[in-house]
Design a protein around this motif. Structure first.
Motif, PDB file in Angstrom:
ATOM      1  N   MET A 114      45.130  22.598  66.807  1.00 12.49           N
ATOM      2  CA  MET A 114      44.408  21.557  66.547  1.00 12.49           C
ATOM      3  C   MET A 114      43.383  21.841  65.413  1.00 12.49           C
ATOM      4  O   MET A 114      42.791  23.029  65.405  1.00 12.49           O
ATOM      5  N   SER A 115      43.068  21.114  64.438  1.00 18.19           N
ATOM      6  CA  SER A 115      42.065  21.298  63.602  1.00 18.19           C
ATOM      7  C   SER A 115      40.830  20.172  63.599  1.00 18.19           C
ATOM      8  O   SER A 115      41.151  19.129  63.619  1.00 18.19           O
ATOM      9  N   LEU A 116      39.668  20.764  63.296  1.00 20.91           N
ATOM     10  CA  LEU A 116      38.687  19.461  63.253  1.00 20.91           C
ATOM     11  C   LEU A 116      37.798  19.875  62.049  1.00 20.91           C
ATOM     12  O   LEU A 116      37.366  20.769  61.953  1.00 20.91           O
ATOM     13  N   THR A 117      37.821  18.879  61.096  1.00 18.93           N
ATOM     14  CA  THR A 117      37.103  19.169  59.909  1.00 18.93           C
ATOM     15  C   THR A 117      35.569  18.282  60.068  1.00 18.93           C
ATOM     16  O   THR A 117      35.208  17.673  61.039  1.00 18.93           O
ATOM     17  N   ASP A 118      34.804  18.741  59.018  1.00 23.70           N
ATOM     18  CA  ASP A 118      33.406  18.219  59.014  1.00 23.70           C
ATOM     19  C   ASP A 118      32.851  18.424  60.155  1.00 23.70           C
ATOM     20  O   ASP A 118      32.206  17.521  60.939  1.00 23.70           O
ATOM     21  N   VAL A 119      33.031  19.650  60.764  1.00 20.17           N
ATOM     22  CA  VAL A 119      32.373  19.856  62.096  1.00 20.17           C
ATOM     23  C   VAL A 119      30.747  19.708  62.320  1.00 20.17           C
ATOM     24  O   VAL A 119      30.149  19.943  61.502  1.00 20.17           O
ATOM     25  N   ARG A 120      30.554  19.025  63.190  1.00 21.46           N
ATOM     26  CA  ARG A 120      28.995  18.825  63.686  1.00 21.46           C
ATOM     27  C   ARG A 120      28.575  19.251  64.986  1.00 21.46           C
ATOM     28  O   ARG A 120      29.391  19.750  65.928  1.00 21.46           O
ATOM     29  N   GLN A 121      27.213  19.634  65.081  1.00 15.85           N
ATOM     30  CA  GLN A 121      26.686  20.103  66.343  1.00 15.85           C
ATOM     31  C   GLN A 121      27.499  19.186  67.758  1.00 15.85           C
ATOM     32  O   GLN A 121      27.574  20.083  68.740  1.00 15.85           O
ATOM     33  N   THR A 122      27.660  18.051  67.399  1.00 14.86           N
ATOM     34  CA  THR A 122      27.945  17.063  68.615  1.00 14.86           C
ATOM     35  C   THR A 122      29.356  17.384  69.171  1.00 14.86           C
ATOM     36  O   THR A 122      29.968  16.950  70.032  1.00 14.86           O
ATOM     37  N   ASP A 123      30.053  18.161  68.259  1.00 15.16           N
ATOM     38  CA  ASP A 123      31.506  18.479  68.572  1.00 15.16           C
ATOM     39  C   ASP A 123      31.539  19.463  69.498  1.00 15.16           C
ATOM     40  O   ASP A 123      32.596  19.723  70.244  1.00 15.16           O
ATOM     41  N   SER A 124      30.328  20.148  69.685  1.00 12.62           N
ATOM     42  CA  SER A 124      30.259  20.867  71.154  1.00 12.62           C
ATOM     43  C   SER A 124      30.717  20.278  72.108  1.00 12.62           C
ATOM     44  O   SER A 124      30.055  19.649  72.991  1.00 12.62           O
ATOM     45  N   HIS A 125      32.006  20.640  72.830  1.00 13.65           N
ATOM     46  CA  HIS A 125      32.509  19.921  74.071  1.00 13.65           C
ATOM     47  C   HIS A 125      33.717  20.672  74.739  1.00 13.65           C
ATOM     48  O   HIS A 125      34.226  21.479  74.007  1.00 13.65           O
ATOM     49  N   LYS A 126      34.183  19.897  75.757  1.00 11.02           N
ATOM     50  CA  LYS A 126      35.264  20.685  76.577  1.00 11.02           C
ATOM     51  C   LYS A 126      36.365  19.729  76.005  1.00 11.02           C
ATOM     52  O   LYS A 126      36.319  18.469  75.959  1.00 11.02           O
TER      53      LYS A 126
END
Ligand SMILES: *[C@@H]1O[C@H](CO)[C@@H](O)[C@H](O)[C@H]1NC(C)=O
Ligand SMILES: *[C@@H]1O[C@H](CO)[C@@H](O)[C@H](O)[C@H]1NC(C)=O
Ligand SMILES: *[C@@H]1O[C@H](CO)[C@@H](O)[C@H](O)[C@H]1NC(C)=O
Ligand SMILES: *[C@@H]1O[C@H](CO)[C@@H](O)[C@H](O)[C@H]1NC(C)=O
Ligand SMILES: *[C@@H]1O[C@H](CO)[C@@H](O)[C@H](O)[C@H]1NC(C)=O
Ligand SMILES: *[C@@H]1O[C@H](CO)[C@@H](O)[C@H](O)[C@H]1NC(C)=O
Ligand SMILES: *[C@@H]1O[C@H](CO)[C@@H](O)[C@H](O)[C@H]1NC(C)=O
Ligand SMILES: *[C@@H]1O[C@H](CO)[C@@H](O)[C@H](O)[C@H]1NC(C)=O
Ligand SMILES: *[C@@H]1O[C@H](CO)[C@@H](O)[C@H](O)[C@H]1NC(C)=O
Ligand SMILES: *[C@@H]1O[C@H](CO)[C@@H](O)[C@H](O)[C@H]1NC(C)=O
Length: 396
Positions: free
Chosen positions: A97-109
């Motif tokens: 999986m890829s997640l673009t435009d990553v941000r701090q709130t993406d820190s998750h399980k």
């Protein structure tokens, strides 16, 4: 007999099938590659992922979710992720999986969910995305001050190390050193020269994050040198000027003069003058050159004031002169004496002259001998007119 042989095989086949489908944990599972990701703000994060299931199953649906529940929602239907999440996997064993435009709130399980025609599976315990956003880059130098000829390594430091093979770009005084991408996030300058001094900064290609400038100071190994404006020996009473010459880069700002074994400085300024020098000024002097960021000491020079030595030389000289004069006088006296003796020997045959001479001497002696009685006479005169010292009168 035939029946029994006919009946035997099925349980065997069944057992094998059971083994294949239900044995322990294998058959079902999700494996995630990394859970701790260092990323630049706005970059793309890829989570490598593989999954497995027993043969005979057909994958009906695959998606990522961040909720561990019986019927978790698909992340791609979450407005916060819908535009950024991308399933790079397939319907076989790849669930990347890829997640673009990553941000701090993406820190998750996160969990990978797959549904087969016969079953559902949630990839617990999931993968914890621990995103450390790089919000600042920093240039670090292997040495604060680099001496000419040495090599220096500049490292583009970030709060965590990027693993996605980002390309670092280096700048010197805002000019791109595109041809210089030595090693990962390092810039290696071999055998630096003074013109390598400058403001260095780094950036990651494709991102608008640039480090602040780091000044690299390449200094010259040359020590300051002292010159003394005296040719030859320094005599007591002279005026002496010591000059401190520094080739340092950046140029010297402060000059301080020291005398070896004296705690406080003796002067400042590029030159140090001593007027009417005397032997107490003798000693080892050195200058210390202060730059913006460092100080350098010169080699000490000896100022040796010739004073006492001169007097010593003078005394020796006088002694030698005295000795010479004495010897000369002695020789002259000896020559004279020799001459006199010679003349005495020649005159010996005419005794008349000689007797006259002795007579003269005798008379002189007599006169000297008679002086004391005269004194006695005066003495008597002053005291009394009485006839105390009649014999003195007799003599006169
Ligand atoms: C993901 O997997 C591919 C292929 O195995 C590999 O080249 C890549 O480095 C992996 N990425 C991460 C972030 O582990
Ligand atoms: C899974 O797919 C991604 C994207 O196509 C690819 O980069 C990766 O190498 C694949 N992983 C494996 C284990 O084949
Ligand atoms: C598989 O997916 C199809 C449509 O996507 C659906 O109609 C079907 O019910 C699914 N099968 C199972 C076992 O979930
Ligand atoms: C270099 O870049 C910095 C920041 O981008 C800027 O403040 C500075 O004026 C630039 N210097 C030169 C010499 O271009
Ligand atoms: C620095 O100076 C040396 C000669 O002293 C020269 O060969 C070199 O090209 C110069 N480097 C730069 C970056 O100006
Ligand atoms: C380096 O940067 C400092 C301030 O950050 C500036 O004073 C100096 O002039 C710069 N040097 C060069 C060579 O650009
Ligand atoms: C650089 O990034 C910042 C923050 O993401 C953004 O505000 C700015 O517009 C960007 N600048 C450029 C030139 O892309
Ligand atoms: C050294 O310099 C001082 C001051 O400039 C001067 O008085 C002195 O005569 C100079 N001595 C010699 C030997 O040149
Ligand atoms: C130069 O010397 C003066 C006085 O000795 C001192 O106040 C000043 O800080 C010095 N400057 C530097 C750059 O060392
Ligand atoms: C300085 O002092 C040390 C110890 O007191 C002595 O060994 C040394 O010879 C002295 N140096 C000079 C130049 O007087």
């Amino acid at each position: 007999m035939v029946m029994s042989t006919m009946l035997a095989p099925p349980p065997l086949i069944f057992l094998l099938m059971i083994h294949e489908v239900y044995s322990a944990d294998d058959g079902w599972g999700v494996h995630y590659s990394s859970s701790s990701i260092c990323a630049l703000k706005g970059s793309t994060v890829i989570i490598n992922c593989t999954y497995k299931y027993p043969t005979g199953h057909q994958i009906n649906n695959t998606f990522w979710t961040k909720i561990n529940s019986a019927d978790p929602p698909d992340l791609s239907e979450d407005s916060e992720y819908s535009q950024r999440i991308q399933y790079l996997g397939d319907k076989h064993h790849n669930c990347t999986m890829s997640l673009t435009d990553v941000r701090q709130t993406d820190s998750h399980k996160y969990y990978f969910r797959f549904i087969t025609d016969k079953n559902k599976w949630l990839g617990v315990p999931g993968v914890t995305l621990d995103i450390t956003l790089i919000t600042d880059l920093q240039v670090q130098s292997s040495g604060e001050r680099v001496t000419e000829g040495h090599s220096v390594t500049l490292t583009c430091k970030s709060s965590c190390s990027l693993t996605d093979g980002s390309t670092f770009i280096w700048y010197k005084n805002n000019q791109s050193l595109s041809e210089r991408t030595d090693r990962n996030n390092q810039l290696i300058l071999q055998s630096v020269r003074r013109n390598d001094s400058g403001n260095y900064s780094c950036a990651v290609q494709g991102h608008n994050l640039t480090s602040p400038h780091q000044y690299l100071n390449v200094i010259s190994p040359d020590k300051p040198e002292i010159s003394v404006n005296s040719s030859g020996e320094i005599m007591e009473g002279d005026s002496v000027t010591l000059t401190c010459k520094s080739k340092s880069n950046p140029p010297a700002q402060n000059y301080t003069w020291f005398k070896v074994n004296e705690t406080s400085s003796v002067g400042s300024g590029q030159t140090y003058s001593i007027t009417n020098i005397n032997s107490r000024h003798s000693g080892w002097f050195y200058c210390e050159v202060q730059n913006k960021d460092r100080s350098q000491k010169s080699v000490a020079v000896l100022v040796n004031v010739k004073g006492k030595m001169m007097i010593f030389h003078l005394i020796i000289g006088l002694l030698i002169l005295g000795a010479v004069v004495f010897i000369v006088v002695l020789i002259i006296w000896r020559i004279r004496w020799m001459k006199k003796r010679n003349s005495f020997q020649t005159v010996h045959h005419s005794p008349s002259h000689d007797s006259h001479k002795t007579c003269d001497l005798y008379e002189n002696l007599r006169t000297a001998d008679d002086s004391s009685p005269v004194y006695g006479n005066i003495k008597t005169d002053s005291y009394d007119e009485s006839n105390l010292s009649s014999p003195v009168y007799e003599n006169i």
